[in-house]
Motif scaffolding. Structure first.
Motif, PDB file in Angstrom:
ATOM      1  N   TRP A 149       0.831  -1.208   0.000  1.00  0.00           N
ATOM      2  CA  TRP A 149       0.000   0.000   0.000  1.00  0.00           C
ATOM      3  C   TRP A 149       0.862   1.254   0.000  1.00  0.00           C
ATOM      4  CZ3 TRP A 149      -5.234   1.092  -0.168  1.00  0.00           C
ATOM      5  CH2 TRP A 149      -6.079  -0.030  -0.202  1.00  0.00           C
ATOM      6  N   PHE A 150       0.313   2.283  -0.660  1.00  0.00           N
ATOM      7  CA  PHE A 150       0.931   3.605  -0.699  1.00  0.00           C
ATOM      8  C   PHE A 150      -0.098   4.598  -0.184  1.00  0.00           C
ATOM      9  CE2 PHE A 150       2.210   7.316  -3.607  1.00  0.00           C
ATOM     10  CZ  PHE A 150       3.163   7.764  -2.722  1.00  0.00           C
ATOM     11  N   LEU A 151       0.239   5.315   0.912  1.00  0.00           N
ATOM     12  CA  LEU A 151      -0.698   6.215   1.583  1.00  0.00           C
ATOM     13  C   LEU A 151      -0.123   7.619   1.665  1.00  0.00           C
ATOM     14  CD1 LEU A 151      -1.663   3.850   4.554  1.00  0.00           C
ATOM     15  CD2 LEU A 151      -3.042   4.329   2.516  1.00  0.00           C
ATOM     16  N   LEU A 152      -0.958   8.614   1.288  1.00  0.00           N
ATOM     17  CA  LEU A 152      -0.529  10.006   1.248  1.00  0.00           C
ATOM     18  C   LEU A 152      -1.468  10.892   2.040  1.00  0.00           C
ATOM     19  CD1 LEU A 152       0.146  10.186  -2.567  1.00  0.00           C
ATOM     20  CD2 LEU A 152       1.878  10.740  -0.852  1.00  0.00           C
ATOM     21  N   GLU A 153      -0.917  11.724   2.908  1.00  0.00           N
ATOM     22  CA  GLU A 153      -1.707  12.801   3.497  1.00  0.00           C
ATOM     23  C   GLU A 153      -1.762  13.952   2.493  1.00  0.00           C
ATOM     24  OE1 GLU A 153      -1.616  15.945   7.248  1.00  0.00           O
ATOM     25  OE2 GLU A 153      -0.788  13.926   7.525  1.00  0.00           O
ATOM     26  N   HIS A 154      -2.876  14.703   2.505  1.00  0.00           N
ATOM     27  CA  HIS A 154      -3.032  15.807   1.554  1.00  0.00           C
ATOM     28  C   HIS A 154      -4.026  16.817   2.113  1.00  0.00           C
ATOM     29  CE1 HIS A 154      -6.883  13.924   0.627  1.00  0.00           C
ATOM     30  NE2 HIS A 154      -6.247  12.790   0.382  1.00  0.00           N
ATOM     31  N   GLY A 155      -4.224  17.900   1.387  1.00  0.00           N
ATOM     32  CA  GLY A 155      -5.199  18.900   1.776  1.00  0.00           C
ATOM     33  C   GLY A 155      -6.618  18.382   1.628  1.00  0.00           C
ATOM     34  N   TRP A 156      -7.546  18.975   2.387  1.00  0.00           N
ATOM     35  CA  TRP A 156      -8.908  18.408   2.449  1.00  0.00           C
ATOM     36  C   TRP A 156      -9.675  18.555   1.146  1.00  0.00           C
ATOM     37  CZ3 TRP A 156     -13.466  21.388   2.196  1.00  0.00           C
ATOM     38  CH2 TRP A 156     -13.299  22.770   2.225  1.00  0.00           C
TER      39      TRP A 156
END
Length: 277
Positions: free
Chosen positions: A233-240
């Motif tokens: 898995w590849f998980l990214l935090e980002h803007g809402w």
């Protein structure tokens, strides 16, 4: 006449802070070397003249907007107390969602896990604390951040970690991981929030990523499959407001099971996908 703990707190003036009482208490506790319960138990205690002076200096710096975390040199994240510095972003509660999803979607048993743009090491160290059989690698392009993350690992005695100087994947050629996570820069260059609050004091290179905030995310999505094991898995935090765009990038690159997850406020905050080759 010396001022008491109660008097110092009553006179603390932080008009622009969102949490003035808490900020003042944390700063005074830092100066006194005590926990917050001490302030309530011993309100009549009289700090030394040196301690009062240090407290007043910290209050003055806080009034200019300098983040409490930088003034204290520490911030709690997950179950950990982390050292922080102006070389890194301040760990935030929203990023704990990324840790939760990593624990949920990552493999059971022995695994190799990568935290890109590790900063203080918050994500890697939280995962290392929860999964003793995982080997965590944290990478960052800022030497001071790598040194700080390593210092946090040593202080917390988390030996299943390593921290590398790397511009994203540059120092990781030929290495593959079971899970990759990142909280990359994702703010647009002209975003007005950059002139507000704590972010004014945080490193701009860790915040801003091009005209739409997605430049670094595009680079990571393009390169991640070369460093993921099949089923990883590849998980990214980002803007809402960026979840749809990040989903589209992942789907176009060939990721499957692409989805987004909300933060504590109910906003889409993390997007990820599975790489099946």
């Amino acid at each position: 006449m010396s001022l008491t703990v109660a008097e110092l707190l009553a006179q603390a003036n932080l008009p622009d802070s969102e949490s003035p009482v808490l900020d003042a208490e944390l700063l005074l506790c830092h100066v006194l070397g005590k926990g917050r319960s001490y302030l309530r138990t011993w309100p009549e205690a009289q700090p030394s003249a040196e301690q009062v002076e240090r407290f007043l200096v910290l209050l003055a710096r806080r009034r200019t907007g300098e983040p409490v975390a930088y003034l204290l040199g520490e911030r709690g994240f997950w179950s950990l107390d982390l050292q922080v510095s102006p070389a890194t972003l301040i760990p935030r509660a929203d990023t704990e969602r990324l840790v939760e999803l990593g624990l949920e979607l990552g493999p059971r048993g022995v695994a190799q896990v990568l935290d890109l743009g590790t900063g203080t090491g918050a994500i890697a160290l939280a995962l290392a604390a929860e999964r003793g059989d995982w080997q965590l690698t944290g990478s960052d392009r800022v030497p001071d951040a790598v040194a700080l993350a390593q210092s946090n690992a040593e202080r917390l005695r988390l030996s299943n970690t390593r921290f590398l100087l790397s511009n994203w994947f540059s120092a990781l050629q030929g290495q593959c991981f079971d899970l990759i996570l990142s909280n990359p820069p994702y703010i647009a260059a002209d975003d007005p929030h950059l002139a507000q609050g704590d972010v004014r004091f945080e490193p701009r290179s860790a915040l801003v990523s091009g005209a739409d905030g997605l430049d670094d995310i595009r680079l990571l999505v393009a390169a991640a499959p070369d460093h993921l094991k099949q089923g990883g898995w590849f998980l990214l935090e980002h803007g809402w407001q960026q979840s749809a765009a990040v989903q589209a990038l992942l789907v176009e690159r060939g990721f499957v099971d692409v989805d987004s997850w909300t933060d504590l406020a109910g906003h889409p905050r993390v997007t990820g996908g599975c790489w099946r080759g």
